[in-house]
Write a protein that holds these residues in place. Structure first.
Motif, PDB file in Angstrom:
ATOM      1  N   TYR A   1       4.711   5.186 -16.318  1.00 20.41           N
ATOM      2  CA  TYR A   1       4.221   5.422 -14.966  1.00 20.41           C
ATOM      3  C   TYR A   1       4.531   4.235 -14.056  1.00 20.41           C
ATOM      4  N   LEU A   2       4.293   3.024 -14.560  1.00 15.15           N
ATOM      5  CA  LEU A   2       4.557   1.830 -13.752  1.00 15.15           C
ATOM      6  C   LEU A   2       6.032   1.733 -13.383  1.00 15.15           C
ATOM      7  N   THR A   3       6.903   1.962 -14.369  1.00 15.95           N
ATOM      8  CA  THR A   3       8.339   1.897 -14.107  1.00 15.95           C
ATOM      9  C   THR A   3       8.770   2.982 -13.135  1.00 15.95           C
ATOM     10  N   ALA A   4       8.182   4.166 -13.283  1.00 16.32           N
ATOM     11  CA  ALA A   4       8.557   5.296 -12.426  1.00 16.32           C
ATOM     12  C   ALA A   4       8.174   5.047 -10.975  1.00 16.32           C
ATOM     13  N   VAL A   5       6.949   4.578 -10.738  1.00 17.27           N
ATOM     14  CA  VAL A   5       6.521   4.378  -9.349  1.00 17.27           C
ATOM     15  C   VAL A   5       7.246   3.200  -8.705  1.00 17.27           C
ATOM     16  N   ALA A   6       7.719   2.249  -9.528  1.00 17.34           N
ATOM     17  CA  ALA A   6       8.501   1.150  -8.979  1.00 17.34           C
ATOM     18  C   ALA A   6       9.911   1.583  -8.608  1.00 17.34           C
ATOM     19  N   ALA A   7      10.441   2.574  -9.351  1.00 17.67           N
ATOM     20  CA  ALA A   7      11.811   3.028  -9.107  1.00 17.67           C
ATOM     21  C   ALA A   7      11.890   4.117  -8.042  1.00 17.67           C
ATOM     22  N   ALA A   8      10.842   4.916  -7.893  1.00 15.91           N
ATOM     23  CA  ALA A   8      10.880   6.062  -6.979  1.00 15.91           C
ATOM     24  C   ALA A   8      11.207   5.684  -5.533  1.00 15.91           C
ATOM     25  N   PRO A   9      10.678   4.560  -4.987  1.00 15.09           N
ATOM     26  CA  PRO A   9      10.984   4.234  -3.584  1.00 15.09           C
ATOM     27  C   PRO A   9      12.470   4.062  -3.296  1.00 15.09           C
ATOM     28  N   ALA A  10      13.265   3.684  -4.307  1.00 18.01           N
ATOM     29  CA  ALA A  10      14.699   3.549  -4.076  1.00 18.01           C
ATOM     30  C   ALA A  10      15.308   4.865  -3.630  1.00 18.01           C
ATOM     31  N   VAL A  11      14.707   5.970  -4.059  1.00 18.59           N
ATOM     32  CA  VAL A  11      15.174   7.299  -3.667  1.00 18.59           C
ATOM     33  C   VAL A  11      14.560   7.707  -2.332  1.00 18.59           C
ATOM     34  N   LEU A  12      13.262   7.476  -2.180  1.00 20.35           N
ATOM     35  CA  LEU A  12      12.534   7.978  -1.019  1.00 20.35           C
ATOM     36  C   LEU A  12      12.822   7.208   0.259  1.00 20.35           C
ATOM     37  N   VAL A  13      13.121   5.910   0.136  1.00 17.53           N
ATOM     38  CA  VAL A  13      13.288   5.058   1.313  1.00 17.53           C
ATOM     39  C   VAL A  13      14.710   5.094   1.861  1.00 17.53           C
ATOM     40  N   SER A  14      15.660   5.497   1.036  1.00 16.32           N
ATOM     41  CA  SER A  14      17.072   5.418   1.419  1.00 16.32           C
ATOM     42  C   SER A  14      17.415   6.044   2.775  1.00 16.32           C
ATOM     43  N   PRO A  15      16.895   7.232   3.125  1.00 22.36           N
ATOM     44  CA  PRO A  15      17.275   7.815   4.424  1.00 22.36           C
ATOM     45  C   PRO A  15      16.915   6.954   5.620  1.00 22.36           C
ATOM     46  N   PHE A  16      15.990   6.017   5.435  1.00 20.74           N
ATOM     47  CA  PHE A  16      15.541   5.176   6.541  1.00 20.74           C
ATOM     48  C   PHE A  16      16.264   3.828   6.595  1.00 20.74           C
ATOM     49  N   LEU A  17      17.268   3.648   5.723  1.00 20.00           N
ATOM     50  CA  LEU A  17      17.909   2.338   5.613  1.00 20.00           C
ATOM     51  C   LEU A  17      19.202   2.216   6.421  1.00 20.00           C
ATOM     52  N   ARG A  18      19.450   3.133   7.335  1.00 21.66           N
ATOM     53  CA  ARG A  18      20.672   3.016   8.132  1.00 21.66           C
ATOM     54  C   ARG A  18      20.650   1.768   9.019  1.00 21.66           C
ATOM     55  N   ARG A  19      19.466   1.255   9.298  1.00 17.92           N
ATOM     56  CA  ARG A  19      19.371   0.072  10.149  1.00 17.92           C
ATOM     57  C   ARG A  19      19.849  -1.193   9.438  1.00 17.92           C
ATOM     58  N   LEU A  20      20.106  -1.104   8.133  1.00 22.57           N
ATOM     59  CA  LEU A  20      20.630  -2.278   7.436  1.00 22.57           C
ATOM     60  C   LEU A  20      21.945  -2.748   8.041  1.00 22.57           C
ATOM     61  N   ASP A  21      22.722  -1.828   8.612  1.00 26.33           N
ATOM     62  CA  ASP A  21      23.992  -2.195   9.235  1.00 26.33           C
ATOM     63  C   ASP A  21      23.856  -2.423  10.737  1.00 26.33           C
ATOM     64  N   ARG A  22      22.638  -2.341  11.250  1.00 24.55           N
ATOM     65  CA  ARG A  22      22.427  -2.525  12.686  1.00 24.55           C
ATOM     66  C   ARG A  22      21.675  -3.808  13.003  1.00 24.55           C
ATOM     67  N   VAL A  23      21.265  -4.523  11.983  1.00 25.44           N
ATOM     68  CA  VAL A  23      20.585  -5.805  12.164  1.00 25.44           C
ATOM     69  C   VAL A  23      21.366  -6.873  11.415  1.00 25.44           C
ATOM     70  N   PRO A  24      21.198  -8.138  11.761  1.00 28.16           N
ATOM     71  CA  PRO A  24      21.892  -9.208  11.033  1.00 28.16           C
ATOM     72  C   PRO A  24      21.547  -9.174   9.548  1.00 28.16           C
ATOM     73  N   ARG A  25      22.534  -9.528   8.725  1.00 27.86           N
ATOM     74  CA  ARG A  25      22.340  -9.480   7.277  1.00 27.86           C
ATOM     75  C   ARG A  25      21.146 -10.334   6.835  1.00 27.86           C
ATOM     76  N   ARG A  26      20.978 -11.493   7.437  1.00 30.79           N
ATOM     77  CA  ARG A  26      19.871 -12.367   7.044  1.00 30.79           C
ATOM     78  C   ARG A  26      18.523 -11.742   7.389  1.00 30.79           C
ATOM     79  N   SER A  27      18.427 -11.099   8.551  1.00 29.47           N
ATOM     80  CA  SER A  27      17.165 -10.449   8.940  1.00 29.47           C
ATOM     81  C   SER A  27      16.811  -9.329   7.986  1.00 29.47           C
ATOM     82  N   ALA A  28      17.803  -8.552   7.571  1.00 32.56           N
ATOM     83  CA  ALA A  28      17.551  -7.454   6.636  1.00 32.56           C
ATOM     84  C   ALA A  28      17.077  -7.993   5.287  1.00 32.56           C
TER      85      ALA A  28
END
Length: 395
Positions: free
Chosen positions: A46-73
């Motif tokens: 359960y611990l491993t699963a809940v730690a890994a699940a956000p990598a799937v759920l958060v991805s659609p919101f990560l387009r801003r990684l290329d819109r902000v400076p690399r250091r800020s991200a």
């Protein structure tokens, strides 16, 4: 173009490695605490699963990684990742920590890691100041030392530290190493590489791409020039499913055959093997033939998994884990180099986020399934009187 690694890279690499070691100690310490408290392998899953699940759920919101400076991200990802252990530490100090708090803290850390991991990968060229394939191969191989060193030191430190000083000690170590890494990131200048409309990769498939920073453009590139990378991403997902199952099972097996004091030995020596493989990886031709080297390494990983499962002996389990984990440092370094050189620079944040999402999408399933299989299927089946007692149970 020079292929040397500058002082900025070494500063970021050293402090991020230190932070990864702290996080690994914290994660393993929490897992040991939970397993010793409950005696149930399902909680590890359960611990491993809940730690890994956000990598799937958060991805659609990560387009801003290329819109902000690399250091800020990178700073944002680090800050999010530390919220879990910091909150758990405060609850321990207040004497109010409960088991479900650790599950929530793992989920919060997973959200931070879902941002921090692709942000760090995308920042490698900016830290180096160039995209020369040989330089990237060296840098990506060295960045595998962080997880490898964490695997070496994490179990060796976490299990006895939890036994002697309690859970707060490993959580505090995680928070302190985060602060060191954060200070280094703030103090290190990042090169201003193209991140908007004219970024190009350095590989044969990179080409010149007009990029508006949206997912639409990145996905269109993956459907055309980057189709081979999509196939590779799916393969990575399947491999990570198997490794998630392997990781949870090995921790449970190590605790059973070695006890709490020796449970960290197989994973620690497996991490030492990864350190050696990370140092040797640049000599294997990662910059010239990353896919071929990675494929051969995966074959060795499969052999190690079989060996680890062959006997309930701490020595055999340890040898199997070493054979299984060492090649993964080469695999990860080769794949990272391939993506850095093949993907247009302006898309690194989104594509590395997608790589993390697809690569880890099956992690929660593998982790949760492993806990159930170990506790309710494999263990009872191989116990005296079980269906496999006369065959696998004899091993």
């Amino acid at each position: 173009m020079t292929t040397s690694l500058g002082p900025g890279f070494w500063r970021i690499w050293a402090t991020q490695t230190l932070s990864i070691i702290g996080s690994t100690v914290s994660g393993i310490g929490v897992a040991v605490h939970v397993y010793v408290t409950t005696g149930d392998a399902r909680w590890l899953g359960y611990l491993t699963a809940v730690a890994a699940a956000p990598a799937v759920l958060v991805s659609p919101f990560l387009r801003r990684l290329d819109r902000v400076p690399r250091r800020s991200a990178l700073i944002a990802g680090d800050c999010l990742a530390v919220t879990g252990p910091l909150a758990a530490l405060l609850l321990v100090w207040l004497g109010q920590l409960e088991l479900w708090h650790l599950v929530v803290a793992s989920a919060a850390t997973g959200v931070g890691n879902a941002v921090q991991s692709p942000a760090l990968s995308a920042a490698v060229p900016a830290v180096l100041g160039n995209t020369h394939p040989q330089t990237l191969a060296k840098a990506n191989s060295l960045f595998q030392l962080g997880p490898a060193a964490g695997i070496v030191l994490g179990p060796a430190i976490a299990a006895p530290l939890v036994a002697w000083q309690g859970l707060s000690a490993v959580l505090l170590l995680d928070v302190v190493t985060f602060a060191v890494a954060m200070a280094a990131t703030v103090a290190t200048p990042f090169a201003d590489l193209p991140t908007e409309s004219s970024g190009t990769g350095t590989g044969a498939n990179a080409g010149t791409v007009t990029d508006d920073g949206s997912w639409r453009v990145a996905l269109r590139w993956l459907r055309t020039d980057g189709r081979a990378l999509v196939v590779l991403l799916v393969a990575i997902g399947v491999v990570n499913l198997c490794l998630a199952f392997f990781n949870v099972s090995i921790l449970a097996v190590s605790l059973d055959v070695g006890g709490v004091s020796w449970a960290g030995l197989p994973i620690a020596l497996g991490g030492l093997a990864m350190v050696a493989a990370s140092l040797a990886a640049p000599l294997l031709g990662l910059a010239r033939r990353p896919v071929r080297v990675a494929a051969a390494s995966l074959g060795l990983t499969a052999l190690g998994c079989v060996l680890a499962a062959s006997r309930p002996s701490l020595l055999v389990v340890t040898l199997g884990v070493m054979v299984a984990l060492a090649p993964m440092a080469v695999v990860n370094g080769g794949i990272a180099t391939l993506f850095h050189t093949a993907v247009p620079t302006s898309m690194h944040g989104r594509v590395f986020a997608l790589r993390s999402t697809i690569g880890r999408s099956l992690d929660p399933i593998g982790a949760a399934l492993a806990g159930v299989v170990v506790a309710q299927v494999a263990g009872p089946a191989m116990a005296p009187g079980g269906a496999l007692a006369g065959s696998m149970g004899r091993l």
